[in-house]
Design a protein around this motif. Structure first.
Motif, PDB file in Angstrom:
ATOM      1  N   ARG A 294       0.856  -1.205   0.000  1.00  0.00           N
ATOM      2  CA  ARG A 294       0.000   0.000   0.000  1.00  0.00           C
ATOM      3  C   ARG A 294       0.881   1.240   0.000  1.00  0.00           C
ATOM      4  O   ARG A 294       0.565   2.235  -0.613  1.00  0.00           O
TER       5      ARG A 294
ATOM      6  N   VAL B  98      -0.833  11.998  -3.753  1.00  0.00           N
ATOM      7  CA  VAL B  98      -1.641  11.576  -4.902  1.00  0.00           C
ATOM      8  C   VAL B  98      -2.044  10.113  -4.787  1.00  0.00           C
ATOM      9  O   VAL B  98      -3.174   9.739  -5.025  1.00  0.00           O
ATOM     10  N   GLN B  99      -1.073   9.295  -4.351  1.00  0.00           N
ATOM     11  CA  GLN B  99      -1.334   7.869  -4.291  1.00  0.00           C
ATOM     12  C   GLN B  99      -2.412   7.496  -3.293  1.00  0.00           C
ATOM     13  O   GLN B  99      -3.157   6.568  -3.484  1.00  0.00           O
ATOM     14  N   GLN B 100      -2.423   8.211  -2.185  1.00  0.00           N
ATOM     15  CA  GLN B 100      -3.247   7.724  -1.088  1.00  0.00           C
ATOM     16  C   GLN B 100      -4.376   8.675  -0.727  1.00  0.00           C
ATOM     17  O   GLN B 100      -4.820   8.677   0.402  1.00  0.00           O
ATOM     18  N   HIS B 101      -4.819   9.498  -1.688  1.00  0.00           N
ATOM     19  CA  HIS B 101      -5.766  10.551  -1.316  1.00  0.00           C
ATOM     20  C   HIS B 101      -7.030  10.046  -0.645  1.00  0.00           C
ATOM     21  O   HIS B 101      -7.587  10.721   0.191  1.00  0.00           O
ATOM     22  N   ASN B 102      -7.461   8.867  -0.995  1.00  0.00           N
ATOM     23  CA  ASN B 102      -8.679   8.377  -0.366  1.00  0.00           C
ATOM     24  C   ASN B 102      -8.416   7.515   0.857  1.00  0.00           C
ATOM     25  O   ASN B 102      -9.207   7.449   1.768  1.00  0.00           O
ATOM     26  N   TYR B 103      -7.275   6.858   0.840  1.00  0.00           N
ATOM     27  CA  TYR B 103      -6.862   6.028   1.964  1.00  0.00           C
ATOM     28  C   TYR B 103      -6.853   6.886   3.230  1.00  0.00           C
ATOM     29  O   TYR B 103      -7.259   6.474   4.296  1.00  0.00           O
TER      30      TYR B 103
ATOM     31  N   HIS C 113      -8.616   9.293   4.288  1.00  0.00           N
ATOM     32  CA  HIS C 113      -9.872   9.584   4.968  1.00  0.00           C
ATOM     33  C   HIS C 113     -10.266   8.509   5.984  1.00  0.00           C
ATOM     34  O   HIS C 113     -10.752   8.811   7.059  1.00  0.00           O
ATOM     35  N   THR C 114     -10.005   7.266   5.632  1.00  0.00           N
ATOM     36  CA  THR C 114     -10.465   6.200   6.517  1.00  0.00           C
ATOM     37  C   THR C 114      -9.396   5.680   7.454  1.00  0.00           C
ATOM     38  O   THR C 114      -9.711   5.039   8.429  1.00  0.00           O
ATOM     39  N   GLN C 115      -8.115   5.972   7.127  1.00  0.00           N
ATOM     40  CA  GLN C 115      -7.072   5.348   7.923  1.00  0.00           C
ATOM     41  C   GLN C 115      -6.425   6.271   8.961  1.00  0.00           C
ATOM     42  O   GLN C 115      -5.767   5.779   9.844  1.00  0.00           O
TER      43      GLN C 115
END
Lengths: 202, 326
Positions: free
Chosen positions: B225, B315-320, B322-324
């Motif tokens: 990840r 850029v790679q983890q922009h959505n990760y 929010h939840t992590q």
């Protein structure tokens, strides 16, 4: 005297030692193949968990989308059909067998593609796009997609190691004798990422 | 237009903007060196005259030492001027804050993370702080030595002369991921020592990255990840860039080393990176030497790459994120 006796004993039984050495070597090879197969299975379980999570998230996305996307009926139906198909395959008793895994991966890839189309279509519905529930559902979905991507890379690495072990002699003979077969790679389209803009960096 | 082309254009713009400042600094150096030379001749003449009067030789040595202190002060002033007039504006153009004293905090964190060699002497200087979108990052240069033995057996070894970087991650890493420069035939030994600390080798699919680095982690999926294909590419570029600079003996990087040693650790909300390029990168050199035009231009490219590392994390983890995030 003792030295000579030991020397004679060793010479008389040299064939036995060679056989013993060979047996140890084959066992180590066998153990390595089994370890690699188990690693690939473990990696598959990792994907499986994430794929099930994705299947569980889809109804939520569909429920929200249906309220706004009257013109995307076909796409929504296709996603529903594929999800049902995926769930059926997940519950199959032979779900972890190589042939079934390959079939599952194909259906999962289709589902991923359709979901990708759905997410793009959302952009055409401003109300839906700004809906809080939809935003939250999209984030959760994207999170699972990223987990799947990472798990898929681990699985493919484990499968690659297994293939190397069982395709090269004498690994192929040992694998044939103990019934270890190849596992399919999980090939999926990577979702297009938003292009990086130099202005964002500098 | 690709991101690389866009970045190259932007970098060229910044370099062009810096050119007049660099020219001014070089003009200043020439004048300053001339003045210093005159002062040195005057000091020498005074010393000779004083010596000829038959005064105590120790008094002459004392005066000579004062002359040495004066010349050192001139060198220091020149270095300070270059940093103020060239490095600081360079940092500002790249939207970075320049802190000449550096950051001890990063050094302490790098020590705890075990990504720098054991040291008992040394310090930091030349710090930079920046932000790309929501990703904050810092750089500081560290010069570390290890002193062992005592008396006649005392030895001092330089163990680290390079940069330390700290990125505040836009997500949380639950399991540590360690990345070390590939050690060739010594990898097996490293793999074994890492196993004792509960980490396993992570075999990744990028052959270029695999050739340069060895990754270790306790969770195979978590490591992937973090080490996304784009990020692996960026890290490979970083190592190749500094290896070329070292091979070409670029300004500030010529203390004799074949390649650059890079180590990094993803832990919690932080990525720590050590870049042992064996140099004093931000020192302009002695004032009698012309300033190297490529020096600042290279620096612009290096910090652009650092910003790109930060942006690729985002850029790679922009959505990760929010939840992590915990």
């Amino acid at each position: 005297m003792i030295k000579k006796m030991i020397g004679d004993f060793l010479m008389d039984n040299i064939g036995l030692y060679i056989l013993l050495g060979l047996a140890v070597l084959l066992y180590v090879w066998y153990a390595s193949i089994i370890t690699k197969r188990n690693k690939a299975k473990e990696a598959f379980s990792g994907i499986d968990v994430q794929l099930k999570k994705r299947a569980d998230l889809i109804p939520n996305v569909l429920t929200i989308a249906k309220k706004f996307m009257a013109h995307e009926k076909e796409l929504l139906e296709e996603v529903t059909r594929l999800r049902t198909e995926v769930q059926k395959q997940q519950q199959d008793a032979h779900a972890d067998e190589a042939a079934h895994i390959k079939e599952r991966f194909m259906t999962e890839a289709q589902l991923q593609k359709s979901m990708g189309q759905l997410m793009i279509a959302v952009e055409n519905y401003p109300e839906l796009k700004s809906d809080t529930n939809m935003l939250e559902a999209q984030r959760a979905y994207q999170n699972v997609e990223e987990n799947i991507a990472a798990a898929r890379r681990f699985y493919n690495a484990a499968v690659n190691a297994l293939h190397n072990a069982i395709q090269i002699f004498p690994g192929n003979v040992i694998a044939g004798l103990v019934g270890v077969t190849e596992m399919p790679f999980y090939e999926a389209e990577e979702a297009d990422r938003k292009a990086v803009n130099a202005a964002d960096v500098l | 237009m690709s991101i690389t082309q866009q970045m190259d254009e932007k970098i060229a713009e910044i370099q062009a903007e810096l050119a007049p400042k660099f020219k001014y600094v070089e003009q200043f150096r020439q004048q300053y060196f001339k003045d210093t030379l005159i002062h040195a001749v005057l000091i020498a003449a005074v010393l000779i005259l004083v010596a000829l009067t038959g005064i105590d030789i120790f008094f002459v040595f004392g005066l000579g030492s004062l002359g040495g202190v004066y010349l050192t002060y001139r060198q220091y002033t020149y270095t300070h001027k270059v940093k103020e007039e060239a490095i600081k504006p360079m940092a500002e153009l790249l939207d970075l804050k320049y802190i000449p004293s550096g950051s001890y905090d990063i050094l302490q964190q790098a020590k705890q993370a075990n990504i720098i060699p054991t040291y008992n002497r040394g310090g930091v200087e030349d710090g930079f702080i920046g932000k790309v979108k929501d990703t904050e990052f810092e750089f500081t240069e560290a010069h570390l030595k290890y002193e062992s033995g005592s008396g006649k057996n005392k030895s001092v070894k330089r163990v680290f002369d390079g940069g330390l970087m700290r990125f505040k991650l836009p997500y949380h890493v639950n399991e540590d991921v360690l990345i070390l420069t590939d050690k060739g035939m010594f990898n097996s030994l490293k793999n074994m020592t890492q196993k004792f600390s509960g980490m396993q080798h992570i075999a990744l699919e990028d052959p270029r990255f695999e050739e340069i680095y060895q990754a270790y982690g306790t969770d195979q999926v978590e490591a992937r990840r973090v080490l996304t294909p784009l990020f692996m590419d960026v890290l490979a570029n970083l190592k190749e860039r500094f290896d070329i600079k070292i091979a070409n003996k670029s300004s500030g990087l010529s203390i004799g080393r074949k390649s650059c040693d890079i180590q990094m650790l993803f832990s919690g909300n932080t990525l720590l990176l050590s870049l042992n390029y064996k140099g004093d990168y931000f020192e302009p050199g002695l004032m009698y030497k012309s300033l190297d035009v490529d020096w600042i231009s290279d620096m612009v490219e290096d910090f652009a790459l650092m910003r790109f590392i930060a942006s690729s994390l985002k850029v790679q983890q922009h959505n990760y994120a929010h939840t992590q995030v915990k």
